[in-house]
Scaffold this active site. Structure first.
Site, short mmCIF file in Angstrom:
data_model
loop_
_atom_site.label_atom_id
_atom_site.label_comp_id
_atom_site.label_asym_id
_atom_site.label_seq_id
_atom_site.Cartn_x
_atom_site.Cartn_y
_atom_site.Cartn_z
N GLY A 1 66.55 36.51 33.86
CA GLY A 1 66.61 37.14 35.08
C GLY A 1 67.77 37.71 35.81
O GLY A 1 68.54 38.69 35.49
N HIS B 1 53.71 36.86 32.71
CA HIS B 1 53.36 35.61 32.96
C HIS B 1 52.67 35.26 34.10
O HIS B 1 52.88 35.63 35.28
CB HIS B 1 54.73 34.97 33.00
CG HIS B 1 55.05 33.66 33.45
ND1 HIS B 1 56.16 32.94 33.77
CD2 HIS B 1 53.93 32.60 33.46
CE1 HIS B 1 56.04 31.69 33.99
NE2 HIS B 1 54.64 31.34 33.66
N ASP C 1 56.71 38.54 35.83
CA ASP C 1 56.05 37.38 36.71
C ASP C 1 55.16 37.94 37.70
O ASP C 1 55.32 38.62 38.50
CB ASP C 1 57.22 36.59 37.48
CG ASP C 1 58.13 35.85 36.33
OD1 ASP C 1 57.44 35.20 35.34
OD2 ASP C 1 59.27 36.05 36.39
N HIS D 1 59.78 40.84 30.59
CA HIS D 1 59.01 39.81 31.35
C HIS D 1 58.45 40.21 32.60
O HIS D 1 59.49 40.50 33.47
CB HIS D 1 59.83 38.52 31.12
CG HIS D 1 59.03 37.30 31.73
ND1 HIS D 1 58.20 36.53 30.90
CD2 HIS D 1 59.07 36.62 32.70
CE1 HIS D 1 57.84 35.30 31.45
NE2 HIS D 1 58.23 35.63 32.73
N GLY E 1 57.63 29.59 40.38
CA GLY E 1 57.45 30.45 41.69
C GLY E 1 58.78 31.29 42.26
O GLY E 1 58.52 32.25 42.92
N MET F 1 52.58 36.62 40.40
CA MET F 1 52.49 35.44 41.51
C MET F 1 51.69 35.84 42.62
O MET F 1 51.57 36.95 43.05
CB MET F 1 53.93 34.90 41.83
CG MET F 1 54.95 34.55 40.78
SD MET F 1 56.36 33.96 41.63
CE MET F 1 57.52 34.29 40.46
N SER G 1 63.73 39.50 32.87
CA SER G 1 62.65 39.35 33.80
C SER G 1 62.79 40.20 35.01
O SER G 1 63.81 40.28 35.57
CB SER G 1 62.58 37.92 34.32
OG SER G 1 61.78 37.73 35.60
N MET H 1 58.49 25.96 31.30
CA MET H 1 59.22 26.34 32.14
C MET H 1 60.42 25.37 32.43
O MET H 1 60.06 24.13 32.35
CB MET H 1 58.20 26.16 33.52
CG MET H 1 57.33 27.09 33.75
SD MET H 1 58.01 28.95 33.87
CE MET H 1 58.78 28.72 35.31
N MET I 1 51.36 33.57 36.98
CA MET I 1 51.56 32.30 37.69
C MET I 1 50.51 32.59 38.94
O MET I 1 50.87 32.61 40.11
CB MET I 1 52.95 31.91 38.21
CG MET I 1 53.94 31.64 37.38
SD MET I 1 55.77 31.39 37.81
CE MET I 1 56.11 33.13 37.29
N ASP J 1 61.96 29.59 29.99
CA ASP J 1 61.87 30.69 31.43
C ASP J 1 62.47 29.63 32.64
O ASP J 1 61.79 28.70 32.90
CB ASP J 1 60.39 31.09 31.83
CG ASP J 1 60.31 31.94 32.86
OD1 ASP J 1 61.58 32.29 33.50
OD2 ASP J 1 59.32 32.51 33.13
N GLY J 2 63.60 30.11 33.04
CA GLY J 2 64.15 29.25 34.26
C GLY J 2 65.66 28.98 33.96
O GLY J 2 65.80 28.08 33.28
#
Length: 223
Positions: free
Chosen positions: A195, A64, A33, A31, A140, A35, A8, A135, A66, A173-174
């Protein structure tokens, strides 16, 4: 089952994204993100940065989203050349139409669920999905701790996918790290967003190899 690692770039140096992409030549995908400070309380990057990154790397991008209004924005990411575009169940108002439009533009369609969102109500959508993202932190922010409460949900999702019979990637993810990835693989995940576990390592490429080996070991332990 092949284990895939998606570093990520949320944990990378945003001032050097092309260089950061080059540091992980063994990544299956990158990946990204996206946001918007509406769906989640954070603001990262958008389509112009993604378009620049597409020109800077040959590694396919997994975006992704968000964001609020993913039905409006998701097709543009696919049209730009992103390999996979994921929308959130909690934000999409017309998920079937949007998932089909993503595919129409040549990308893989992804569907994401936050930790508290059950997977069972979306079983009928599996035919529209190429990847289901669970997730394992609240969406976030990067660097959060893995939520063990999602492990039973991973198992239930794997059962639904296997019963459906399609080739759907199950992405996590996470909080993915050397300490958590084996449990996720054992539960049925095959695609892992990492990440800080990658970009926080002294050697990001070596970290990817280690994570992939651990995930494969988790599958073998379950056999």
């Amino acid at each position: 089952m092949a284990m895939q690692i998606f570093p990520s770039i949320l944990s990378a140096d945003f001032a050097r994204l092309a260089d950061e992409a080059a540091r992980v030549p063994n990544a299956d995908w990158l990946h990204v993100d996206v946001m918007d400070y509406h769906f989640v309380p954070n603001l990262t990057l958008g389509l112009p940065v993604v378009e620049s990154l597409l020109k800077a790397t040959g590694t396919p991008l997994d975006c992704h989203l968000m964001i609020a209004e993913p039905d409006r924005w998701a097709p543009a990411y696919a049209e730009a050349g992103v390999g996979s575009v994921t929308i959130h169940a909690e934000a999409a108002r017309a998920p079937v139409r949007t998932l089909r439009e993503i595919r129409k533009q040549g990308a893989r369609s992804g569907f994401a669920l936050s930790p508290a969102t059950p997977v069972e109500p979306y079983e009928d959508l599996l035919g529209e999905i190429d990847m289901l993202l669970l997730m394992t932190v609240e969406p976030g922010f990067g660097g959060q701790s893995f939520l063990d409460m999602v492990l039973p949900k991973i198992r239930r999702t794997r059962e639904l996918i296997d019963r459906h019979g399609g080739e759907i990637w199950l992405q996590i993810d996470g909080g993915v790290s050397e300490e958590t990835i084996e449990r996720c693989a054992e539960a049925g995940a095959d695609t892992f967003v990492a990440g800080s576990a990658v970009y926080g390592a002294a050697d990001p490429a070596a970290a990817i190899d280690k994570l992939r080996a651990l995930a494969q070991g988790g599958v073998q332990d379950d056999v």
